[in-house]
Design a protein around this motif. Structure first.
Motif, PDB file in Angstrom:
ATOM      1  N   SER A  87       8.452   4.871   5.686  1.00  0.00           N
ATOM      2  CA  SER A  87       8.243   3.985   5.564  1.00  0.00           C
ATOM      3  C   SER A  87       6.009   3.128   6.664  1.00  0.00           C
ATOM      4  N   ARG A  88       5.269   2.222   5.604  1.00  0.00           N
ATOM      5  CA  ARG A  88       4.850   1.426   6.607  1.00  0.00           C
ATOM      6  C   ARG A  88       5.062   0.107   6.807  1.00  0.00           C
ATOM      7  N   ILE A  89       4.337   0.304   8.220  1.00  0.00           N
ATOM      8  CA  ILE A  89       3.820  -1.265   8.345  1.00  0.00           C
ATOM      9  C   ILE A  89       3.995  -2.650   7.568  1.00  0.00           C
ATOM     10  N   ASP A  90       4.480  -3.348   7.821  1.00  0.00           N
ATOM     11  CA  ASP A  90       4.124  -5.175   6.915  1.00  0.00           C
ATOM     12  C   ASP A  90       3.315  -5.667   7.578  1.00  0.00           C
ATOM     13  N   PRO A  91       2.272  -6.195   7.118  1.00  0.00           N
ATOM     14  CA  PRO A  91       1.328  -6.704   7.938  1.00  0.00           C
ATOM     15  C   PRO A  91       1.849  -7.773   8.741  1.00  0.00           C
ATOM     16  N   GLU A  92       2.730  -8.780   8.189  1.00  0.00           N
ATOM     17  CA  GLU A  92       3.602  -9.834   8.120  1.00  0.00           C
ATOM     18  C   GLU A  92       4.783  -9.810   8.901  1.00  0.00           C
ATOM     19  N   LYS A  93       5.070  -8.562   8.517  1.00  0.00           N
ATOM     20  CA  LYS A  93       6.338  -8.147   9.834  1.00  0.00           C
ATOM     21  C   LYS A  93       5.849  -7.185  11.239  1.00  0.00           C
ATOM     22  N   PRO A  94       4.556  -6.857  11.814  1.00  0.00           N
ATOM     23  CA  PRO A  94       4.454  -5.920  11.816  1.00  0.00           C
ATOM     24  C   PRO A  94       5.122  -5.499  14.084  1.00  0.00           C
ATOM     25  N   THR A  95       6.237  -6.087  13.656  1.00  0.00           N
ATOM     26  CA  THR A  95       7.132  -5.950  14.832  1.00  0.00           C
ATOM     27  C   THR A  95       8.928  -4.973  14.879  1.00  0.00           C
ATOM     28  N   GLU A  96       7.982  -4.968  12.863  1.00  0.00           N
ATOM     29  CA  GLU A  96       9.721  -4.653  12.360  1.00  0.00           C
ATOM     30  C   GLU A  96       9.747  -2.734  13.153  1.00  0.00           C
ATOM     31  N   ASP A  97      10.785  -1.828  13.098  1.00  0.00           N
ATOM     32  CA  ASP A  97      11.020  -0.694  13.090  1.00  0.00           C
ATOM     33  C   ASP A  97      10.697  -0.119  11.835  1.00  0.00           C
ATOM     34  N   ARG A  98      10.123   1.128  11.725  1.00  0.00           N
ATOM     35  CA  ARG A  98       9.574   1.676  10.850  1.00  0.00           C
ATOM     36  C   ARG A  98      10.684   3.268  10.335  1.00  0.00           C
ATOM     37  N   GLU A  99      10.715   3.181   9.622  1.00  0.00           N
ATOM     38  CA  GLU A  99      11.869   4.847   9.053  1.00  0.00           C
ATOM     39  C   GLU A  99      10.947   6.139   9.742  1.00  0.00           C
ATOM     40  N   GLY A 100      11.423   6.882   9.956  1.00  0.00           N
ATOM     41  CA  GLY A 100      11.061   7.830  10.209  1.00  0.00           C
ATOM     42  C   GLY A 100      11.792   8.960   9.585  1.00  0.00           C
TER      43      GLY A 100
END
Length: 487
Positions: free
Chosen positions: A216-229
């Motif tokens: 998953s990519r960064i959501d600019p509106e929620k930049p601190t959320e974890d991304r799926e690896g």
């Protein structure tokens, strides 16, 4: 009787030590910790009042010898629960003059009162020294969901062109394994991690083109959320007597499981004073190789600066021409570039944080009209529950790009104390220049009391030009966090 009394005293001592350790680690980061210790000891009656080592303990007793065994077989279980109730209204095309303003206001495009109930659970086990076992699981409401799609039957079975049959599955559990991995090391030089886990590549805040591994990519509106690896074998090598690190990744293909589609990635990091430079690459058979550079540091110790660059030979995306047939094409023998630069600043005295970033996406469309047409067709097909419409497959190719345009600017301003720490505010702004669209989000957050927090504010999307495809919208959010928290 004396032996029994001694044993009871030692049990009380061990419980006290364990409670002190738990209190000392309550606020620590369990998930960032790498390895734990493993110690065994015998405690005689004469040692009962001596200082006990601070480690996780399990207790075994022997009435004949009055001895205790201390073992650091640590198993930590925790998680968090998020509980919200949100009210959202969206008015479409608000900037065009309306013949009946009252009717347009009373009939918004979207009116939703939505509960959000989500939880994550993790376990962190350290059975022996230099070994870690970790897993993280997500649960979300609705706890069951419907899956819609199409079953493709080839033309060999249904001539002349085959056929797509709509398929719907009800009652699928809304559950996800977010991470599941094991850590182990050798001689404090090489550290290994194998399993499904988030990869920390890239330095960007709102956008990170150098993050070529995560699913998953960064959501600019929620930049601190974890991304799926992904599933990978990571090797971290520390260069002795330096601040240099080498990261190696082996990424098996988890769709076909064919060895030739295994990807490899490597990155070297060099520290020079307050600056860190990263150089790396990613390669997979029949995919465009990518070379990356990252840079992060600070100016005068106050302004954090970051930058990323990506070079790729060829593109893995499918593009569409803006003609009547929306003809598809690919580009395999051409260089592509991505770059981003940004910075952030925070002031503890004024409780203010600012962040800014510009992103150039060479993979995107300079003119997004074809992508906009496909997006409109796919939205209409979904509204009509036509899950076999050809536009849905085309939209999958558009969505795989993440950002379909070439130029983006984003910034945020957060005020973390307005008179009181219970009142905060945030402004987020994004300009999608190639799409000629703007997005502005304002939110005011109020901690009403310990277990209830309110957030409210408008969301504006708007065209940046009369020739923009977007007509814009105005939304309003009102949400309440009700209880929840970490444990």
């Amino acid at each position: 009787m004396k032996k029994l009394t001694v044993l009871v005293l030692m049990i009380m001592l061990v419980i006290t030590v364990f409670a002190q350790e738990a209190a000392g680690t309550e606020t620590g980061s369990l998930e960032d910790e790498l390895f734990g210790g493993d110690t065994e000891a015998l405690v005689t009656p004469e040692q009962a009042n001596a200082e006990t080592q601070k480690s996780g303990v399990s207790l075994t007793g022997d009435l004949k010898t009055a001895t205790l065994a201390l073992e650091s077989n640590k198993l930590r279980i925790g998680g968090s629960l998020n509980a919200e109730l949100g009210l959202k209204y969206v008015w479409a095309d608000p900037y065009t003059k309306k013949s009946n303003v009252k009717e347009a206001f009373l009939n918004p495009k979207q009116a939703v009162l939505q509960p959000t109930i989500g939880a994550n659970l993790f376990f962190d086990a350290r059975p022996v020294q230099d070994l870690k076992l970790y897993g993280k699981f997500l649960f979300e409401f609705p706890f069951e969901k419907n899956l819609n799609g199409a079953l493709s039957i080839p033309k060999s079975l249904v001539p002349p062109n085959g056929v797509d049959i709509p398929v719907s599955v009800n009652g699928s559990p809304n559950f996800k394994i977010w991470e599941m991995y094991t850590d182990f090391s050798t001689k404090d030089i090489a550290f290994f991690r194998f399993g499904k886990h988030t990869v920390k590549w890239g330095t960007g805040y709102f956008y990170s083109p150098a993050d070529v591994i995560n699913i998953s990519r960064i959501d600019p509106e929620k930049p601190t959320e974890d991304r799926e690896g992904p599933v990978s074998l990571r090797t971290h090598i520390v260069i002795p007597k330096t601040q240099y690190n080498i990261w190696l990744y082996l990424l098996p293909d988890t769709e076909t499981f064919k060895p030739q589609y295994t990807a490899g990635a490597a990155k070297a990091e060099f520290v020079f004073g307050d600056w860190e430079l990263g150089v790396g690459g990613w390669y997979r058979y029949e995919k465009a190789p990518r070379f990356i550079t990252t840079l992060s540091g600070s100016i005068a110790g106050k302004v954090a600066v970051f930058a990323e660059g990506v070079f790729a030979w060829g593109s893995d995306y499918t593009y569409y021409r803006d003609d009547a047939a929306l003809t598809s094409y690919t580009v395999k023998n051409k260089p592509f570039f991505q770059a981003t630069i940004g910075g952030s600043y925070s002031n503890a005295d004024s409780h203010t944080m600012l962040a800014f970033q510009y992103y150039y996406n060479g993979f995107g469309y300079a003119n997004t009209e074809a992508a906009d047409r496909i997006t409109d067709s796919a939205a209409a097909a979904l509204n009509n529950k036509n899950f076999t419409d050809p536009s849905l497959k085309k939209y999958e190719n558009i969505a795989a790009m993440g950002n379909r345009g070439q130029h983006y600017i984003a910034f945020t301003v957060s005020q973390n104390k307005i008179g009181t720490e219970d009142l905060t505010a945030n402004l987020f702004q994004q300009f999608a220049i190639s799409e000629l669209e703007g997005l502005t989000t304002l939110s005011l957050n109020w901690k009403i009391f310990k277990f209830v927090q309110m957030s409210t504010g408008p969301i504006f999307t708007y065209p940046l030009s009369p020739s923009s495809h977007s007509k814009g919208s105005i939304g309003y959010n009102l949400s309440f966090k009700l209880g929840g928290g970490k444990f």
